[in-house]
Design a protein around this motif. Sequence first.
Motif, PDB file in Angstrom:
ATOM      1  N   PRO A   1       0.810  -1.222   0.000  1.00  0.00           N
ATOM      2  CA  PRO A   1       0.000   0.000   0.000  1.00  0.00           C
ATOM      3  C   PRO A   1       0.844   1.273   0.000  1.00  0.00           C
ATOM      4  O   PRO A   1       0.391   2.329  -0.436  1.00  0.00           O
ATOM      5  N   PHE A   2       2.064   1.169   0.471  1.00  0.00           N
ATOM      6  CA  PHE A   2       2.975   2.308   0.562  1.00  0.00           C
ATOM      7  C   PHE A   2       3.544   2.708  -0.795  1.00  0.00           C
ATOM      8  O   PHE A   2       4.036   3.816  -0.965  1.00  0.00           O
ATOM      9  N   PHE A   3       3.502   1.816  -1.771  1.00  0.00           N
ATOM     10  CA  PHE A   3       4.046   2.094  -3.098  1.00  0.00           C
ATOM     11  C   PHE A   3       3.226   3.209  -3.743  1.00  0.00           C
ATOM     12  O   PHE A   3       2.027   3.296  -3.554  1.00  0.00           O
ATOM     13  N   GLN A   4       3.884   4.049  -4.497  1.00  0.00           N
ATOM     14  CA  GLN A   4       3.188   5.167  -5.149  1.00  0.00           C
ATOM     15  C   GLN A   4       2.522   4.692  -6.441  1.00  0.00           C
ATOM     16  O   GLN A   4       2.945   5.001  -7.546  1.00  0.00           O
ATOM     17  N   TRP A   5       1.453   3.930  -6.275  1.00  0.00           N
ATOM     18  CA  TRP A   5       0.738   3.344  -7.401  1.00  0.00           C
ATOM     19  C   TRP A   5       0.055   4.404  -8.248  1.00  0.00           C
ATOM     20  O   TRP A   5      -0.470   5.381  -7.735  1.00  0.00           O
ATOM     21  N   THR A   6       0.038   4.158  -9.534  1.00  0.00           N
ATOM     22  CA  THR A   6      -0.813   4.864 -10.483  1.00  0.00           C
ATOM     23  C   THR A   6      -1.581   3.776 -11.214  1.00  0.00           C
ATOM     24  O   THR A   6      -1.227   2.600 -11.126  1.00  0.00           O
ATOM     25  N   VAL A   7      -2.611   4.162 -11.939  1.00  0.00           N
ATOM     26  CA  VAL A   7      -3.327   3.149 -12.715  1.00  0.00           C
ATOM     27  C   VAL A   7      -2.366   2.511 -13.710  1.00  0.00           C
ATOM     28  O   VAL A   7      -2.397   1.301 -13.940  1.00  0.00           O
ATOM     29  N   GLU A   8      -1.466   3.316 -14.261  1.00  0.00           N
ATOM     30  CA  GLU A   8      -0.501   2.791 -15.225  1.00  0.00           C
ATOM     31  C   GLU A   8       0.422   1.745 -14.601  1.00  0.00           C
ATOM     32  O   GLU A   8       0.620   0.665 -15.164  1.00  0.00           O
ATOM     33  N   THR A   9       1.006   2.044 -13.432  1.00  0.00           N
ATOM     34  CA  THR A   9       1.924   1.073 -12.820  1.00  0.00           C
ATOM     35  C   THR A   9       1.188  -0.181 -12.357  1.00  0.00           C
ATOM     36  O   THR A   9       1.714  -1.281 -12.456  1.00  0.00           O
ATOM     37  N   LEU A  10      -0.035  -0.005 -11.877  1.00  0.00           N
ATOM     38  CA  LEU A  10      -0.820  -1.159 -11.448  1.00  0.00           C
ATOM     39  C   LEU A  10      -1.215  -2.025 -12.649  1.00  0.00           C
ATOM     40  O   LEU A  10      -1.122  -3.255 -12.590  1.00  0.00           O
TER      41      LEU A  10
ATOM     42  N   LEU B   1     -15.796  -3.803  -8.277  1.00  0.00           N
ATOM     43  CA  LEU B   1     -15.754  -3.171  -6.954  1.00  0.00           C
ATOM     44  C   LEU B   1     -16.504  -1.849  -6.855  1.00  0.00           C
ATOM     45  O   LEU B   1     -16.635  -1.290  -5.766  1.00  0.00           O
ATOM     46  N   GLY B   2     -16.932  -1.320  -7.984  1.00  0.00           N
ATOM     47  CA  GLY B   2     -17.705  -0.085  -7.954  1.00  0.00           C
ATOM     48  C   GLY B   2     -16.893   1.178  -7.727  1.00  0.00           C
ATOM     49  O   GLY B   2     -17.450   2.224  -7.404  1.00  0.00           O
ATOM     50  N   MET B   3     -15.582   1.080  -7.870  1.00  0.00           N
ATOM     51  CA  MET B   3     -14.712   2.251  -7.705  1.00  0.00           C
ATOM     52  C   MET B   3     -13.432   2.042  -8.491  1.00  0.00           C
ATOM     53  O   MET B   3     -13.119   0.931  -8.898  1.00  0.00           O
ATOM     54  N   SER B   4     -12.703   3.115  -8.672  1.00  0.00           N
ATOM     55  CA  SER B   4     -11.439   3.035  -9.397  1.00  0.00           C
ATOM     56  C   SER B   4     -10.362   2.402  -8.513  1.00  0.00           C
ATOM     57  O   SER B   4     -10.484   2.403  -7.279  1.00  0.00           O
ATOM     58  N   PRO B   5      -9.302   1.896  -9.125  1.00  0.00           N
ATOM     59  CA  PRO B   5      -8.214   1.337  -8.327  1.00  0.00           C
ATOM     60  C   PRO B   5      -7.595   2.360  -7.371  1.00  0.00           C
ATOM     61  O   PRO B   5      -7.260   2.024  -6.236  1.00  0.00           O
ATOM     62  N   ILE B   6      -7.473   3.598  -7.811  1.00  0.00           N
ATOM     63  CA  ILE B   6      -6.837   4.615  -6.969  1.00  0.00           C
ATOM     64  C   ILE B   6      -7.746   5.006  -5.799  1.00  0.00           C
ATOM     65  O   ILE B   6      -7.274   5.225  -4.679  1.00  0.00           O
ATOM     66  N   HIS B   7      -9.044   5.060  -6.025  1.00  0.00           N
ATOM     67  CA  HIS B   7      -9.983   5.319  -4.920  1.00  0.00           C
ATOM     68  C   HIS B   7      -9.936   4.168  -3.923  1.00  0.00           C
ATOM     69  O   HIS B   7      -9.926   4.375  -2.707  1.00  0.00           O
ATOM     70  N   TYR B   8      -9.901   2.950  -4.423  1.00  0.00           N
ATOM     71  CA  TYR B   8      -9.790   1.793  -3.544  1.00  0.00           C
ATOM     72  C   TYR B   8      -8.506   1.870  -2.724  1.00  0.00           C
ATOM     73  O   TYR B   8      -8.508   1.617  -1.510  1.00  0.00           O
ATOM     74  N   LEU B   9      -7.396   2.218  -3.363  1.00  0.00           N
ATOM     75  CA  LEU B   9      -6.116   2.323  -2.665  1.00  0.00           C
ATOM     76  C   LEU B   9      -6.189   3.353  -1.541  1.00  0.00           C
ATOM     77  O   LEU B   9      -5.722   3.096  -0.429  1.00  0.00           O
ATOM     78  N   ALA B  10      -6.782   4.498  -1.817  1.00  0.00           N
ATOM     79  CA  ALA B  10      -6.914   5.534  -0.782  1.00  0.00           C
ATOM     80  C   ALA B  10      -7.725   5.008   0.403  1.00  0.00           C
ATOM     81  O   ALA B  10      -7.358   5.214   1.566  1.00  0.00           O
ATOM     82  N   THR B  11      -8.808   4.318   0.107  1.00  0.00           N
ATOM     83  CA  THR B  11      -9.651   3.746   1.163  1.00  0.00           C
ATOM     84  C   THR B  11      -8.884   2.692   1.958  1.00  0.00           C
ATOM     85  O   THR B  11      -8.945   2.659   3.189  1.00  0.00           O
ATOM     86  N   TRP B  12      -8.154   1.842   1.258  1.00  0.00           N
ATOM     87  CA  TRP B  12      -7.364   0.792   1.920  1.00  0.00           C
ATOM     88  C   TRP B  12      -6.294   1.410   2.814  1.00  0.00           C
ATOM     89  O   TRP B  12      -6.088   0.986   3.957  1.00  0.00           O
ATOM     90  N   ARG B  13      -5.599   2.423   2.315  1.00  0.00           N
ATOM     91  CA  ARG B  13      -4.561   3.077   3.125  1.00  0.00           C
ATOM     92  C   ARG B  13      -5.159   3.666   4.400  1.00  0.00           C
ATOM     93  O   ARG B  13      -4.568   3.556   5.484  1.00  0.00           O
ATOM     94  N   LEU B  14      -6.308   4.305   4.290  1.00  0.00           N
ATOM     95  CA  LEU B  14      -6.935   4.905   5.469  1.00  0.00           C
ATOM     96  C   LEU B  14      -7.416   3.834   6.446  1.00  0.00           C
ATOM     97  O   LEU B  14      -7.330   4.018   7.662  1.00  0.00           O
ATOM     98  N   HIS B  15      -7.881   2.717   5.943  1.00  0.00           N
ATOM     99  CA  HIS B  15      -8.252   1.591   6.809  1.00  0.00           C
ATOM    100  C   HIS B  15      -7.033   1.096   7.590  1.00  0.00           C
ATOM    101  O   HIS B  15      -7.108   0.880   8.803  1.00  0.00           O
ATOM    102  N   LEU B  16      -5.918   0.920   6.886  1.00  0.00           N
ATOM    103  CA  LEU B  16      -4.686   0.481   7.550  1.00  0.00           C
ATOM    104  C   LEU B  16      -4.210   1.502   8.576  1.00  0.00           C
ATOM    105  O   LEU B  16      -3.756   1.144   9.662  1.00  0.00           O
ATOM    106  N   ALA B  17      -4.319   2.769   8.224  1.00  0.00           N
ATOM    107  CA  ALA B  17      -3.901   3.833   9.146  1.00  0.00           C
ATOM    108  C   ALA B  17      -4.767   3.822  10.400  1.00  0.00           C
ATOM    109  O   ALA B  17      -4.252   3.944  11.520  1.00  0.00           O
ATOM    110  N   ALA B  18      -6.077   3.690  10.229  1.00  0.00           N
ATOM    111  CA  ALA B  18      -6.975   3.652  11.391  1.00  0.00           C
ATOM    112  C   ALA B  18      -6.633   2.464  12.285  1.00  0.00           C
ATOM    113  O   ALA B  18      -6.601   2.592  13.518  1.00  0.00           O
ATOM    114  N   GLN B  19      -6.356   1.336  11.678  1.00  0.00           N
ATOM    115  CA  GLN B  19      -5.974   0.156  12.450  1.00  0.00           C
ATOM    116  C   GLN B  19      -4.682   0.420  13.231  1.00  0.00           C
ATOM    117  O   GLN B  19      -4.581   0.086  14.410  1.00  0.00           O
ATOM    118  N   ALA B  20      -3.699   1.033  12.586  1.00  0.00           N
ATOM    119  CA  ALA B  20      -2.428   1.334  13.250  1.00  0.00           C
ATOM    120  C   ALA B  20      -2.626   2.358  14.366  1.00  0.00           C
ATOM    121  O   ALA B  20      -2.027   2.228  15.445  1.00  0.00           O
TER     122      ALA B  20
END
Length: 112
Positions: free
Chosen positions: A22-31, A50-69
Amino acid sequence: MSTKPAAGHYTCRALNALHTRPFFQWTVETLAREVGLSRSALARRFHKLLGMSPIHYLATWRLHLAAQALRESRENIAAIAEQVGYGSEEAFGRAFKRCFGSSPAAWRKSQA
């Protein structure tokens, strides 16, 4: 019998990449390159499943991980922001507040 991968195959591979790095600086192109699709094909398949773009999903996933931490560790907020892929504590704080309605510090305190 076709040897073409199932429709969700590429999305699963993309999710695996996002979840394991999740820490990688993903773009749609690199993914897309990571999973072997064009940007548009990946975006289309991801959104269909999934009903959302990969980058929106990534942002949501990162925030989930952050909240857990924030809930489970005493690590400082800047370190957590970096671990989940934010380039600055300020950008992390703005994204976190948009999602959770309060700053990371206030949210952490409310979870104690």
